[in-house]
Scaffold this motif. Structure first.
Motif, PDB file in Angstrom:
ATOM      1  N   ASP A 162       0.827  -1.202   0.000  1.00 20.26           N
ATOM      2  CA  ASP A 162       0.000   0.000   0.000  1.00 20.26           C
ATOM      3  C   ASP A 162       0.862   1.254   0.000  1.00 20.26           C
ATOM      4  N   GLU A 163       1.931   1.238   0.786  1.00 12.08           N
ATOM      5  CA  GLU A 163       2.848   2.372   0.825  1.00 12.08           C
ATOM      6  C   GLU A 163       4.185   1.921   1.393  1.00 12.08           C
ATOM      7  N   LYS A 168       2.703   6.171  -1.717  1.00 14.60           N
ATOM      8  CA  LYS A 168       1.727   5.182  -2.164  1.00 14.60           C
ATOM      9  C   LYS A 168       1.782   4.924  -3.669  1.00 14.60           C
ATOM     10  N   SER A 173       3.903  -0.609  -5.382  1.00 14.71           N
ATOM     11  CA  SER A 173       2.469  -0.439  -5.157  1.00 14.71           C
ATOM     12  C   SER A 173       1.648  -0.448  -6.438  1.00 14.71           C
ATOM     13  N   ARG A 177      -2.498  -0.205  -6.673  1.00 10.18           N
ATOM     14  CA  ARG A 177      -3.161   0.986  -7.218  1.00 10.18           C
ATOM     15  C   ARG A 177      -4.048   0.615  -8.401  1.00 10.18           C
TER      16      ARG A 177
END
Length: 321
Positions: A162-163, A168, A173, A177
């Motif tokens: 996620d980060e 992010k 990621s 995303r």
């Protein structure tokens, strides 16, 4: 769109295979567009000096004029003829997306604006990275097509973080995303192996989302023909290729060299098989690190991969008028 969003590559012959340079996106049209997106969003200050940002121009510039002439005009046994098959196919190079010292996110914003113009014109987009964060703005631009997209992801790593350090939109990621985009309806991840940044929870998240994950070992056992059968026919596809998904014996120019990746025969089958299953609206090739190459092996395979993609789309009738 009056702002200049891209700039010319740095060296002669400048563009990929010496195709015309175009950086006006107000009334854009082409059959195939090539775009460099050199910079991803980094996880640390030292990551700003990123050798992968040199890859778009390195891929463009390693061939001599004589080699380019042969690539364009000589018989190619990978394709069964010349690259463009004697057809009037409009291929352009859009240069490299501009960046900003003041606003690092401007690079992604510019990339998304350019990609939107290219996709809106019904052009097929080939993106050259840069690290694996650069497809994030490209995939966001796919919404202009108003189609359900099947994402095909070649990589050694899952890319579901996620980060990292609060960022992010970096290279770890990209698939998470993508999973958040409502028009990306299915995700097929191929070539996973070894150790990457993924934690067990990220693997579980990918599985819970419905991703089809085929490890490199499952691929080698079953074969690419069987893996292609698992991808629905007649779809609209986007293909993202992290160079470390390819075996380092033929793609050594990566930071995360991991044994057991895709070989050339499997890549050839993937490109030609997927092009003929439906329509690939775009692809990217990312994570090439030029300073890690050995005898131009990576450049040879990168050029062959891109030429096979271009030639296969021509023969699949993508640009018939």
């Amino acid at each position: 769109m009056t702002k200049t969003l891209t700039e010319a590559p740095t060296k002669a012959p400048q563009t990929f295979l010496d195709f015309p340079l175009v950086n006006d996106f107000d009334d854009f049209h082409s059959d195939i567009a090539i775009l460099g997106v050199p910079f991803g969003m980094v996880y640390s200050v030292d990551g700003m000096a990123n050798d992968q940002s040199l890859a778009p121009d390195h891929i463009r510039n390693w061939s001599t004029k004589t080699e380019i002439e042969m690539t364009l005009n000589n018989y190619d046994f990978d394709l069964g003829g010349t690259l463009l098959d004697g057809k009037d196919i409009d291929v352009v190079d859009c240069g490299n997306v501009k960046s900003s010292l003041i606003n690092p996110y401007e690079h992604y914003e510019n990339a998304e604006r350019v990609a939107r113009s290219i996709f809106a014109s019904n052009s097929v987009l080939i993106t050259l990275g840069g690290d694996h964060g650069v497809p994030i703005p490209i995939m966001k631009a796919l919404d202009v097509l108003d189609k359900e997209i099947t994402l095909i992801h070649i990589d050694a790593h899952l890319d579901w973080r996620d980060e990292i350090n609060g960022e992010k939109n970096g290279y770890s990621s990209v698939i998470r995303r993508a999973s958040e985009l409502p028009y990306i309806k299915s995700i097929h991840q191929i070539g996973m192996r070894g150790i990457g940044s993924a934690k067990t929870e990220e693997v579980n998240d990918a599985i819970a989302h419905g991703c089809t994950i085929t490890t490199a070992y499952q691929l080698h056992d079953a074969g690419m023909d069987e893996v292609l059968k698992s991808i629905p026919d007649g779809g609209t596809y986007y293909l993202t290729i992290d160079a470390d998904g390819i075996d380092p014996t033929i793609m050594p120019a990566v930071l995360a060299q991991t044994p057991g990746g895709l070989n050339w025969i499997q890549l050839h089958k993937l490109i030609h098989g997927l092009v003929n299953k439906g329509r690939i609206v775009g692809m990217d090739l990312v994570e090439i690190t030029p300073s890690c190459d050995v005898g131009n092996i990576s450049m040879i395979h990168a050029e062959r991969l891109l030429c096979n993609f271009i030639g296969a789309t021509v023969r699949a009738g993508y640009y018939n008028r």
